[in-house]
Design an enzyme around this catalytic site. Structure first.
Site, PDB file in Angstrom:
ATOM      1  N   TYR A  33      59.868  28.303  33.223  1.00 48.60           N
ATOM      2  CA  TYR A  33      58.535  28.700  33.638  1.00 48.60           C
ATOM      3  C   TYR A  33      58.594  29.671  34.825  1.00 48.60           C
ATOM      4  O   TYR A  33      58.966  29.294  35.944  1.00 48.60           O
ATOM      5  CB  TYR A  33      57.695  27.481  34.029  1.00 48.60           C
ATOM      6  CG  TYR A  33      57.570  26.437  32.944  1.00 48.60           C
ATOM      7  CD1 TYR A  33      57.498  26.794  31.597  1.00 48.60           C
ATOM      8  CD2 TYR A  33      57.514  25.085  33.248  1.00 48.60           C
ATOM      9  CE1 TYR A  33      57.383  25.841  30.593  1.00 48.60           C
ATOM     10  CE2 TYR A  33      57.391  24.120  32.259  1.00 48.60           C
ATOM     11  CZ  TYR A  33      57.331  24.506  30.937  1.00 48.60           C
ATOM     12  OH  TYR A  33      57.215  23.549  29.950  1.00 48.60           O
ATOM     13  N   HIS A  41      64.958  21.438  26.434  1.00 47.86           N
ATOM     14  CA  HIS A  41      63.710  22.186  26.308  1.00 47.86           C
ATOM     15  C   HIS A  41      63.606  22.914  24.966  1.00 47.86           C
ATOM     16  O   HIS A  41      64.411  23.790  24.666  1.00 47.86           O
ATOM     17  CB  HIS A  41      63.632  23.210  27.459  1.00 47.86           C
ATOM     18  CG  HIS A  41      62.263  23.769  27.674  1.00 47.86           C
ATOM     19  ND1 HIS A  41      61.964  24.572  28.745  1.00 47.86           N
ATOM     20  CD2 HIS A  41      61.119  23.653  26.975  1.00 47.86           C
ATOM     21  CE1 HIS A  41      60.686  24.922  28.683  1.00 47.86           C
ATOM     22  NE2 HIS A  41      60.158  24.375  27.607  1.00 47.86           N
TER      23      HIS A  41
END
Length: 326
Positions: A58, A122
């Protein structure tokens, strides 16, 4: 009243039913004021949120860095911090044992904490699931043995990818799963999988109850991968709510947090105002905060109409993947 908490699988962790999704702290949707982002972390903790989730992906590590600045002022034993390994930049995935071990140490430094409560692989569907099984998860178990992480999880859009891994690892290898966009007003596919995950003793985290912006008054971002039919229905639902003075996002969030089998629902936040709005909505949904009776009736009516509008496109999903900019 403080936010209720629920047990997360067999971890023994009690997580707030509303979790702080830190991707906006990385500026993945818009530029943020870092000081306000840090203040939002403090406000979340003050209002009872104890679960904070991020990733080095992110904002190319910015989310972790800003979150870390907020967390350093909070008591470590009162917060639960989750981050991820394996996804790092535009189309850059590396689930090798060497990279994930290094990634954990990088995250610890950015987050300014001595250990990570939950480390997650992820978006596993973008890697080799067999590598996740044979290499990544064993590497994370080693880090667990070293005390650098406490629990291990996997994340992804296709529920089938999560199930593929859980079917092929020993019990207890995966402590939690994170599913996104599959428990919302327009898609409840996660509901059918809950008994399976419970049988596998995996705690359940749900993310993106607004379906990555689909269920908001402003509508989804340009890159949103939903098919046109679903976008049109969501826009109609938003218009319906707007005409009645009701917030579609509030209805969507309240729907998502009511399922007691889902331990926590992650919502992206980066301002104190948004934190307060979300916490209030959740408390109202769970009966812990009073709501004006006329407003409650209006919202109930709007929700019924929204569910009717979305019914024809219910569980209409899209191909896995998130925008490179995230």
């Amino acid at each position: 009243m403080a936010l209720p908490r629920r047990l997360l699988g067999n971890t023994g962790l009690e997580v707030s039913v509303l979790g702080f999704g830190a991707s906006p702290l990385g500026g993945v949707f818009q530029e943020i004021n870092e000081a306000e982002g840090i203040a939002s972390v403090h406000e979340a903790f003050k209002l009872g949120i104890n679960f904070f989730d991020t990733s080095p992906f992110y904002g190319s590590t910015k989310s972790e860095a800003v979150l870390g600045k907020g967390l350093k002022d909070l008591p470590r034993d009162k917060i639960i911090v989750s981050t991820k390994v394996g996804r790092y930049g535009q189309e850059y995935f590396d689930f090798s044992a060497e990279r994930v071990a290094f990634s954990v140490r990088e995250s610890l430094a950015r987050l300014q904490i001595p250990y990570i409560d939950i480390i997650q692989c992820h978006d596993i569907e973008f890697g080799s699931l067999d590598q996740i099984i044979s290499e990544t998860l064993p590497a994370l178990q080693q880090l667990k043995a070293q005390g650098l992480v406490r629990f291990v999880g996997i994340t992804g859009l296709p529920l089938s990818a999560l199930q593929y891994v859980l079917d092929r690892v020993p019990p207890g290898t995966v402590d939690v799963i994170l599913s996104y966009c599959h428990y919302s007003l327009n898609d409840t596919a996660l509901q059918d999988a809950i008994p399976y995950f419970q049988e596998k003793q995996a705690g359940i985290i749900s993310a993106s109850p607004l379906s990555m912006g689909l269920l908001t008054q402003q509508g989804p971002p340009e890159w949103h991968p939903a098919p046109a039919e679903l976008k049109e229905a969501a826009a109609a639902a938003a218009a319906c709510c707007r005409d009645q003075g009701v917030d579609l996002a509030k209805l969507a969030l309240q729907f998502a947090v009511k399922n007691p089998s889902i331990s926590t629902t992650l919502v992206g936040m980066c301002s104190s105002d948004v934190v307060r709005t979300n916490v209030s909505a959740v408390l109202q949904a769970l009966g812990a905060e009073a709501v004006d009776s006329s407003s409650a009736r209006q919202e109930k009516k709007a929700l019924e109409e929204v569910e009717r509008i979305l019914a024809p496109v219910k569980d209409l999903t899209w191909a896995s993947g998130r925008p490179e900019s995230q």
